[in-house]
Scaffold this motif. Structure first.
Motif, short mmCIF file in Angstrom:
data_model
loop_
_atom_site.label_atom_id
_atom_site.label_comp_id
_atom_site.label_asym_id
_atom_site.label_seq_id
_atom_site.Cartn_x
_atom_site.Cartn_y
_atom_site.Cartn_z
N TRP A 152 19.70 -11.16 -60.33
CA TRP A 152 19.84 -9.61 -59.56
C TRP A 152 18.47 -9.50 -58.68
CZ3 TRP A 152 24.21 -6.81 -59.88
CH2 TRP A 152 25.07 -7.19 -60.85
N GLU A 153 17.29 -9.70 -59.42
CA GLU A 153 16.00 -9.87 -58.19
C GLU A 153 15.79 -10.57 -57.14
OE1 GLU A 153 12.57 -7.97 -57.53
OE2 GLU A 153 14.12 -7.24 -59.20
N ARG A 169 22.37 -14.69 -43.66
CA ARG A 169 23.18 -15.66 -44.32
C ARG A 169 22.56 -16.32 -45.39
NH1 ARG A 169 23.56 -17.13 -38.28
NH2 ARG A 169 21.37 -18.10 -38.37
N LYS A 170 21.33 -16.07 -45.65
CA LYS A 170 20.71 -16.35 -47.00
C LYS A 170 21.20 -15.40 -48.04
CE LYS A 170 16.53 -17.99 -47.42
NZ LYS A 170 15.12 -17.97 -47.21
N ALA A 171 20.77 -14.15 -47.61
CA ALA A 171 21.33 -13.17 -48.46
C ALA A 171 22.69 -13.21 -48.97
CB ALA A 171 21.03 -11.72 -48.04
N HIS A 172 23.64 -13.57 -47.95
CA HIS A 172 24.97 -13.76 -48.33
C HIS A 172 25.31 -14.82 -49.44
CE1 HIS A 172 29.37 -14.07 -47.69
NE2 HIS A 172 29.38 -15.20 -47.06
N VAL A 173 24.61 -16.04 -49.19
CA VAL A 173 25.00 -17.18 -50.10
C VAL A 173 24.34 -16.62 -51.53
CG1 VAL A 173 24.08 -19.55 -50.52
CG2 VAL A 173 24.78 -18.91 -48.53
N LYS A 174 23.34 -16.06 -51.51
CA LYS A 174 22.70 -15.50 -52.97
C LYS A 174 23.66 -14.63 -53.58
CE LYS A 174 18.03 -16.54 -51.42
NZ LYS A 174 16.73 -16.10 -51.32
N MET A 175 24.23 -13.73 -52.82
CA MET A 175 25.18 -12.50 -53.25
C MET A 175 26.37 -13.23 -53.92
SD MET A 175 25.52 -9.37 -53.76
CE MET A 175 26.82 -8.62 -54.47
N LEU A 224 26.63 -16.27 -55.18
CA LEU A 224 26.16 -16.75 -56.35
C LEU A 224 26.11 -15.76 -57.49
CD1 LEU A 224 23.58 -19.35 -55.12
CD2 LEU A 224 25.73 -20.06 -56.01
N LEU A 225 25.43 -14.60 -56.96
CA LEU A 225 25.47 -13.27 -58.07
C LEU A 225 26.89 -13.07 -58.81
CD1 LEU A 225 23.60 -11.10 -59.73
CD2 LEU A 225 23.81 -10.22 -57.43
N ILE A 226 27.63 -12.98 -57.75
CA ILE A 226 28.91 -12.48 -58.14
C ILE A 226 29.63 -13.40 -58.98
CG2 ILE A 226 31.32 -12.05 -57.19
CD1 ILE A 226 30.01 -11.17 -54.57
N GLU A 227 29.41 -14.76 -58.77
CA GLU A 227 30.11 -15.80 -59.65
C GLU A 227 29.27 -15.90 -60.91
OE1 GLU A 227 31.14 -20.57 -59.49
OE2 GLU A 227 30.15 -19.55 -57.60
#
Length: 298
Positions: free
Chosen positions: A14-15, A63-69, A71-74
């Motif tokens: 999350w952080e 784009r980086k934040a989108h990828v991390k988001m 992974l967080l959802i999963e």
């Protein structure tokens, strides 16, 4: 335990996303500082070169934040929401597109950034609102998705459905003591038996084993029959169908598509995993070689 406080939620993933969103916000401010237009030799107006560079860097951060988001959802266990989130973000074809707020050029808004931020906040509220019961159901789903690794850790050599079932029961009992095998479900004329039940979670797990696509199709028919047989018993409200295959016969997305097309009970969670295993080859005694006598005749 009751509802989880914000501080009790695992903070690592999350952080990471929060920091990524904050970085985008800071870069958006940099875009605002450099926003402006210049006039070329022909009298045409265009964005300042420095602003274009800052907007392109914002697109990179988005784009980086989108990828991390994703992974967080999963990681949070909301895999069914993942496709919807990705589809929504795909609508933003130009990540450098910034719009003024109320026609004020000094204040800019990035729609894709707002989209990621809103998704993060909504997911955050959902997870904080989950009680331990719901979180533990998510844990069961993750355990089932990791069945091949559990089989490996237990040094099991699966040849049939029962081998997978017994391995999972041993593992689940360490986490959920109310786990038991062969749960009986009675109807008026017929009784059914489910492979695994977790009484505390009101959850049933049906295990299937397949080595070929033909076997997979047969096991799916068995699951559809189980759905009808297990319905109507108020003791059980959550259902998992685990299909263990010995090679990658079908992708999870294909299995979910099959479920939707078949209009089956979507309260069942389909899970397909690929691991090691084979069938035990048996010898038919009637086909065993006949002994020869000293003369060579049989």
């Amino acid at each position: 335990m009751g509802k989880r406080d914000k501080e009790e939620r695992p903070s690592g993933a999350w952080e990471i996303v929060k920091v990524a969103i904050d970085a985008c916000r800071q870069q958006l401010l940099q875009c605002e500082r450099t926003s402006g237009v210049v006039q070329d030799h022909d009298g045409n107006y265009m964005d300042d070169e420095d602003f274009i560079q800052q907007a392109e860097y914002l697109a990179y951060l988005l784009r980086k934040a989108h990828v991390k988001m994703q992974l967080l959802i999963e990681k949070a266990g909301f895999v069914h929401y993942l496709a919807e989130y990705k589809s929504g973000f795909a609508a933003f074809t130009d990540l450098t597109d910034l719009k003024p707020i109320n026609e004020e050029p000094d204040y800019l808004v990035s729609d894709p950034l707002d989209y990621i931020d809103t998704a993060y906040s909504s997911l955050n509220e959902l997870v904080i609102g989950l009680d331990d019961y719901q979180l533990e159901l998510g844990m069961v789903r993750r355990i089932l998705n990791n069945t091949p690794y559990i089989v490996e850790d237990f040094k099991a050599d699966p040849h049939k459905e029962n081998d997978i079932k017994l391995t999972l029961v041993k593992y689940l009992q360490n986490i959920f003591p109310s786990t038991r095998a062969e749960v009986k479900i009675g109807h008026v004329f017929k009784k059914y038996s489910c492979d695994i039940g977790i009484d505390a979670l009101k959850a049933l797990i049906e295990v299937k084993y397949a080595m070929t696509e033909t076997e997979l199709k047969a096991e799916l028919d068995g699951i559809y029959a189980d759905m009808k047989g297990y319905a109507g018993d108020d003791r059980w409200v959550h259902f998992f169908a685990l299909i263990y295959t010995t090679k990658p016969i079908a992708a999870p997305e294909r299995l979910l598509a099959e479920y939707k097309l078949s209009r089956v009970d979507m309260s069942w969670t389909p899970i397909i995993v690929h691991g090691t295993g084979d069938r035990v080859k048996t010898v038919n005694p009637s086909r065993s070689p006949r002994k020869r006598d000293a003369s060579g005749s049989s």
